[in-house]
Design a protein around this motif. Sequence first.
Motif: not given
Length: 544
Positions: A370, A411, A414-415, A418, A443-444, A447, A451, A527
Amino acid sequence: MMNRHVPVYVPSTSPDSELSNIESEEYIDYHGKRADTRKHGGLRPAAIACVVEMLLSLITSCNGVTLVDYFLKSMHYSVAESSNMVTNFLGTAFLLSIFWGFISDSYLTRFTVFVISGILQLMGLLMLTYQAQNPNLQPPENQTPSFIEAIFLYIGLYAIAIGVGGVRATLPAHGGDQLDENNKSLISSYFSWYFFCLCIGGLLSTSVMVPIEQKYGWSTNFMIMVFVMSLALCTFVAGFPLYRYKIPSGSPLTRIIQVMYIFVFVASVRNTTVSTVGSLNHDVTEHLLEREQSRDKFKFLNKALMDSNISVSQVKETKTFLGLLPIFVTTIMMNCCVAQILTFSVQQGNLMNKKLYNLTIPTQSIAVIPILISLIFIILFEQFKKINKHKDTTNIKFSKPLFRIGLGLALVSISMFVASIIESMRLEAFKNGKTLHVFWLTFQYILLGIGDTLTLGGMLEFFYSEAPESMRSICTSLSWCSSSMGLFLSSLLVSLSNAISGKFGMQWFGGKDLNHSRLDLFYALLCVINVLNFMLYVYFAKRY
């Protein structure tokens, strides 16, 4: 160092002069004389701030990702204690930025505060380096530190925290002070490149310092950080003839409290027949209101002007600061999620398959991905602005920091969704006797990393640009204070979710490790909270 012979300026009778010294753009050089724009300030000293930030970010990021293992494996604290020690350390460091911001806005120049806090950070690093090299200051195997060992550790650790708070409060604002504040595009680019250097420091930390620590030990790691900190201090001090220094304007918090007190007093005396003629200069008030972006924001505070001791600039200062607070509050939850990378994500990775061919991948090094994406994004964003420098880009939403902050918060939400799914997959694989590969965490990480980049980068620019001139260190510190409160909130939510879930039969974090816990449910909770927080942010951002 600067002397005390600061020029005294005779006020004129124009409306601008009645806005008081609070809003003045008066800078001095290192001799204490009025700064010459041809000799002091500009791109070169602002670039020095960016280079110094890169070095300091390497140290802070390295401490953030490696201290958990140091406390766990070398000082023999438990997993929970080690995680809390890191979050408390970073939380305290960022929270103290508000204190140092107040000092640099009120009494000392940002340069002076930076040097003092930088020396404190260096002293703390020297103490940890000495302890890591001295077996007499480390506990025996399978024993926790003695009282003396723990005291030595905590003094060094929190000397670093105090120093980090000071450099975080002053360095971004000091660099911004070197530039013409009327050139909004240049200020925006400065903060983009400042954050770029912050990311470079994080990249070097995860890709270079983590492998060094794992191969050569914490003693070598600490010695490298001592060298880097010394280099950062020398680099910053070497630029002192080029800098221009903002004259501290006294305590802004005292002025804000005074305005609020007078407003409450006036509002409480509803039947008063006080005449405002003579005590309230309406020409100056109108002159102020014409220049405000939002005339109706906190308009009720104008009642404080009925007191002849309250200036128009004090009211404007109070309005501006209060207007920033809702944006600040709604970014705290995002930093609560970022805290998971420092603690639970590392612990997740330690229980996953980290083999890539014949290599073993450190969990912390996944953060490189990232960071690289963030660096590429910043370069492309600045190139876009360069290509369109002759065009009006003010209507492009992405160029506005409030929009970037909002996108970052979305984001992060969303992270967490996920992350909850991936943790469920990892637990399911464990129950079936399998081990999920550590790359599932990317993936996390991506994101959450992007973010964080959008939110923190936007916050630094937004709080500096919108802050009253007399409160730029304090307002810039709100970005780091948000990180601090997010870290403390993370610890609080873990404790609360553990206590509440325990009443229903099973604590989410009651097992001996994450294989016997319910981190997936905790991520799902984060979340939901983040989605609600994002909706609240949109409401306040539209009203700003």
